[in-house]
Write a protein that holds these residues in place. Sequence first.
Motif, PDB file in Angstrom:
ATOM      1  N   ILE A 123      -6.268  -2.296   1.551  1.00 24.51           N
ATOM      2  CA  ILE A 123      -7.210  -3.373   1.284  1.00 24.51           C
ATOM      3  C   ILE A 123      -6.321  -4.571   0.892  1.00 24.51           C
ATOM      4  O   ILE A 123      -6.622  -5.768   1.439  1.00 24.51           O
ATOM      5  CB  ILE A 123      -8.248  -3.213  -0.016  1.00 24.51           C
ATOM      6  CG1 ILE A 123      -9.251  -2.066   0.411  1.00 24.51           C
ATOM      7  CG2 ILE A 123      -9.039  -4.579  -0.038  1.00 24.51           C
ATOM      8  CD1 ILE A 123      -9.992  -1.849  -0.339  1.00 24.51           C
ATOM      9  N   GLN A 124      -5.314  -4.408   0.019  1.00 19.95           N
ATOM     10  CA  GLN A 124      -4.430  -5.264  -0.467  1.00 19.95           C
ATOM     11  C   GLN A 124      -3.562  -6.116   0.739  1.00 19.95           C
ATOM     12  O   GLN A 124      -3.131  -7.081   1.110  1.00 19.95           O
ATOM     13  CB  GLN A 124      -3.601  -4.947  -1.344  1.00 19.95           C
ATOM     14  CG  GLN A 124      -2.566  -5.922  -2.099  1.00 19.95           C
ATOM     15  CD  GLN A 124      -3.484  -7.367  -2.536  1.00 19.95           C
ATOM     16  OE1 GLN A 124      -4.271  -6.957  -3.678  1.00 19.95           O
ATOM     17  NE2 GLN A 124      -3.160  -8.508  -1.927  1.00 19.95           N
ATOM     18  N   LYS A 125      -3.098  -4.946   1.691  1.00 21.47           N
ATOM     19  CA  LYS A 125      -2.396  -5.422   2.904  1.00 21.47           C
ATOM     20  C   LYS A 125      -3.151  -6.257   3.780  1.00 21.47           C
ATOM     21  O   LYS A 125      -2.832  -7.110   4.489  1.00 21.47           O
ATOM     22  CB  LYS A 125      -2.055  -4.254   3.572  1.00 21.47           C
ATOM     23  CG  LYS A 125      -0.764  -3.457   3.010  1.00 21.47           C
ATOM     24  CD  LYS A 125      -0.359  -2.269   3.760  1.00 21.47           C
ATOM     25  CE  LYS A 125       0.847  -1.424   3.089  1.00 21.47           C
ATOM     26  NZ  LYS A 125       1.440  -0.483   3.667  1.00 21.47           N
ATOM     27  N   GLU A 126      -4.628  -5.943   4.011  1.00 20.55           N
ATOM     28  CA  GLU A 126      -5.540  -6.787   4.762  1.00 20.55           C
ATOM     29  C   GLU A 126      -5.514  -8.085   4.256  1.00 20.55           C
ATOM     30  O   GLU A 126      -5.436  -9.046   5.033  1.00 20.55           O
ATOM     31  CB  GLU A 126      -6.768  -6.174   4.830  1.00 20.55           C
ATOM     32  CG  GLU A 126      -6.843  -5.089   5.626  1.00 20.55           C
ATOM     33  CD  GLU A 126      -6.460  -4.994   7.214  1.00 20.55           C
ATOM     34  OE1 GLU A 126      -7.497  -5.404   7.685  1.00 20.55           O
ATOM     35  OE2 GLU A 126      -5.397  -4.824   7.509  1.00 20.55           O
ATOM     36  N   LEU A 127      -5.475  -8.289   2.945  1.00 17.65           N
ATOM     37  CA  LEU A 127      -5.593  -9.633   2.206  1.00 17.65           C
ATOM     38  C   LEU A 127      -4.218 -10.248   2.420  1.00 17.65           C
ATOM     39  O   LEU A 127      -4.402 -11.637   2.677  1.00 17.65           O
ATOM     40  CB  LEU A 127      -6.173  -9.475   0.607  1.00 17.65           C
ATOM     41  CG  LEU A 127      -7.424  -9.186   0.336  1.00 17.65           C
ATOM     42  CD1 LEU A 127      -7.542  -8.495  -0.949  1.00 17.65           C
ATOM     43  CD2 LEU A 127      -8.188 -10.283   0.595  1.00 17.65           C
ATOM     44  N   ASP A 128      -3.218  -9.710   2.268  1.00 17.74           N
ATOM     45  CA  ASP A 128      -1.864 -10.364   2.698  1.00 17.74           C
ATOM     46  C   ASP A 128      -1.581 -10.963   3.958  1.00 17.74           C
ATOM     47  O   ASP A 128      -1.175 -11.964   4.197  1.00 17.74           O
ATOM     48  CB  ASP A 128      -0.734  -9.157   2.515  1.00 17.74           C
ATOM     49  CG  ASP A 128      -0.562  -8.658   0.901  1.00 17.74           C
ATOM     50  OD1 ASP A 128      -1.354  -9.623  -0.002  1.00 17.74           O
ATOM     51  OD2 ASP A 128      -0.097  -7.772   0.573  1.00 17.74           O
ATOM     52  N   ARG A 129      -2.515 -10.302   4.977  1.00 10.73           N
ATOM     53  CA  ARG A 129      -2.614 -10.913   6.342  1.00 10.73           C
ATOM     54  C   ARG A 129      -3.384 -12.219   6.203  1.00 10.73           C
ATOM     55  O   ARG A 129      -2.867 -12.985   7.344  1.00 10.73           O
ATOM     56  CB  ARG A 129      -3.093  -9.913   7.228  1.00 10.73           C
ATOM     57  CG  ARG A 129      -2.456  -8.551   7.449  1.00 10.73           C
ATOM     58  CD  ARG A 129      -3.244  -7.834   8.348  1.00 10.73           C
ATOM     59  NE  ARG A 129      -3.403  -8.058   9.510  1.00 10.73           N
ATOM     60  CZ  ARG A 129      -4.345  -7.558  10.493  1.00 10.73           C
ATOM     61  NH1 ARG A 129      -5.294  -7.157   9.983  1.00 10.73           N
ATOM     62  NH2 ARG A 129      -4.575  -8.233  11.540  1.00 10.73           N
ATOM     63  N   ARG A 130      -3.996 -12.381   5.473  1.00  8.09           N
ATOM     64  CA  ARG A 130      -5.029 -13.535   5.693  1.00  8.09           C
ATOM     65  C   ARG A 130      -4.234 -14.668   4.637  1.00  8.09           C
ATOM     66  O   ARG A 130      -4.739 -15.955   4.663  1.00  8.09           O
ATOM     67  CB  ARG A 130      -6.311 -13.244   5.111  1.00  8.09           C
ATOM     68  CG  ARG A 130      -7.170 -14.673   5.366  1.00  8.09           C
ATOM     69  CD  ARG A 130      -8.339 -14.649   4.226  1.00  8.09           C
ATOM     70  NE  ARG A 130      -7.780 -15.186   2.987  1.00  8.09           N
ATOM     71  CZ  ARG A 130      -7.697 -16.473   2.602  1.00  8.09           C
ATOM     72  NH1 ARG A 130      -8.113 -17.387   3.160  1.00  8.09           N
ATOM     73  NH2 ARG A 130      -7.008 -16.600   1.595  1.00  8.09           N
ATOM     74  N   LYS A 131      -3.552 -14.221   3.509  1.00  9.84           N
ATOM     75  CA  LYS A 131      -3.496 -15.347   2.272  1.00  9.84           C
ATOM     76  C   LYS A 131      -2.488 -16.413   3.091  1.00  9.84           C
ATOM     77  O   LYS A 131      -1.857 -16.257   3.741  1.00  9.84           O
ATOM     78  CB  LYS A 131      -2.769 -14.487   1.211  1.00  9.84           C
ATOM     79  CG  LYS A 131      -1.154 -14.124   1.730  1.00  9.84           C
ATOM     80  CD  LYS A 131      -0.633 -13.460   0.476  1.00  9.84           C
ATOM     81  CE  LYS A 131       1.004 -12.985   0.607  1.00  9.84           C
ATOM     82  NZ  LYS A 131       1.240 -12.259  -0.403  1.00  9.84           N
ATOM     83  N   PRO A 132      -2.643 -17.597   2.089  1.00  9.03           N
ATOM     84  CA  PRO A 132      -2.115 -18.701   2.513  1.00  9.03           C
ATOM     85  C   PRO A 132      -0.487 -18.707   2.265  1.00  9.03           C
ATOM     86  O   PRO A 132      -0.013 -17.872   1.590  1.00  9.03           O
ATOM     87  CB  PRO A 132      -2.512 -19.730   1.674  1.00  9.03           C
ATOM     88  CG  PRO A 132      -3.122 -19.226   0.585  1.00  9.03           C
ATOM     89  CD  PRO A 132      -3.486 -17.738   1.079  1.00  9.03           C
ATOM     90  N   GLY A 133       0.249 -19.487   2.660  1.00 10.06           N
ATOM     91  CA  GLY A 133       1.739 -19.599   2.234  1.00 10.06           C
ATOM     92  C   GLY A 133       2.611 -18.337   3.096  1.00 10.06           C
ATOM     93  O   GLY A 133       3.809 -18.350   2.675  1.00 10.06           O
TER      94      GLY A 133
END
Length: 363
Positions: A39-49
Amino acid sequence: MNTFGKAFRITTFGESHGRAIGVTIDGCPAGVPFDLEYIQKELDRRKPGQSKITTQRKEADSVEVLSGVFEEVTTGTPIALLIWNQDQRSKDYSHIKDVFRPSHADYTYHAKYGVRDYRGGGRSSARETAARVAAGAVAKLFLNSLGIDFHAYVSEVGDIKVTDDYSSFDFAEIENNIVRCPDPVKAEQMIELIDGVRKDRDTIGGIVSCVISGVPAGLGEPVFDRLNAELGKAMLSINACKGFEYGSGFAGTKLRGSTHNDKFYSDEEGKVRTKTNLSGGIQGGISNGEDIYFRTAFKPVATIMIDQDSVDKEGNSATVAGKGRHDPCVVPRAVPIVEAMSALTIADMLVRANGNRLDQFKK
């Protein structure tokens, strides 16, 4: 509404510059292996910066699980996920406190509610989509265990586009470049174009394509809750999305029926298949077992670093100054959002049809 789905339902909450954003998931079957790292890896794909072609806002987007999970499996009870905001710069938006930004939700939110959170757009900000990606990751964990996979990618930026024949792509290439295009040559061209637009203090739009494989035949309802209609609703709910087409889409209007029809045959295992797939895996609003594929169009980001004419909330002429941290092109970060909304749609349709225990789906 802030809720999506009927059986596998999510409700997102929070604002761009509030303390946190989050989501509750109700209807997720019990017994789904819960992988927080995934789940965290999926969020890392979307996160800014992430790169030079995305906004420079810095958010870890670290997700916390508040409920619905025990001994690393889902319990069938509501799952609550929370993401704390860390890099808000609300003062960056003080100049638009009383002014409407062109092509933003500023005016329409003011017209509807009589009040608006001008800090980053508040609830209208794409920051809200982090909660969707977290929920979509849970849906993907559920669906991946049933052999259903999702691959979204950037297929077009400006006038640079890849082939429509997705079967020629190695989907492993999608995450190998910052624009998330499976064609390495086109990816470099897209990156150069986006970076040039950024240096011009402007923005540009593009298209995200998505392929869903492994969906069984029979998902979807015959009239108003057609699978294609539900997917269209899901995609058009994403910030900056301006269009949705599946299968042959608008190009199919140029063909004759004799060319456009997908002819049936039985494969070696006796399974009904189609020789072509111009239907995009959906016929009569119901999945036919072939790959579901579609394209989503995203407009140029409305915030540009160039001064623009507008009006204030009193109707007086005003100038909107180009300030803040924003994406010059939204499509690279939209890829995981498209996948998430696709997964939430398929999960909802599947739960509607089957029940609330993972072993029931496997049967």
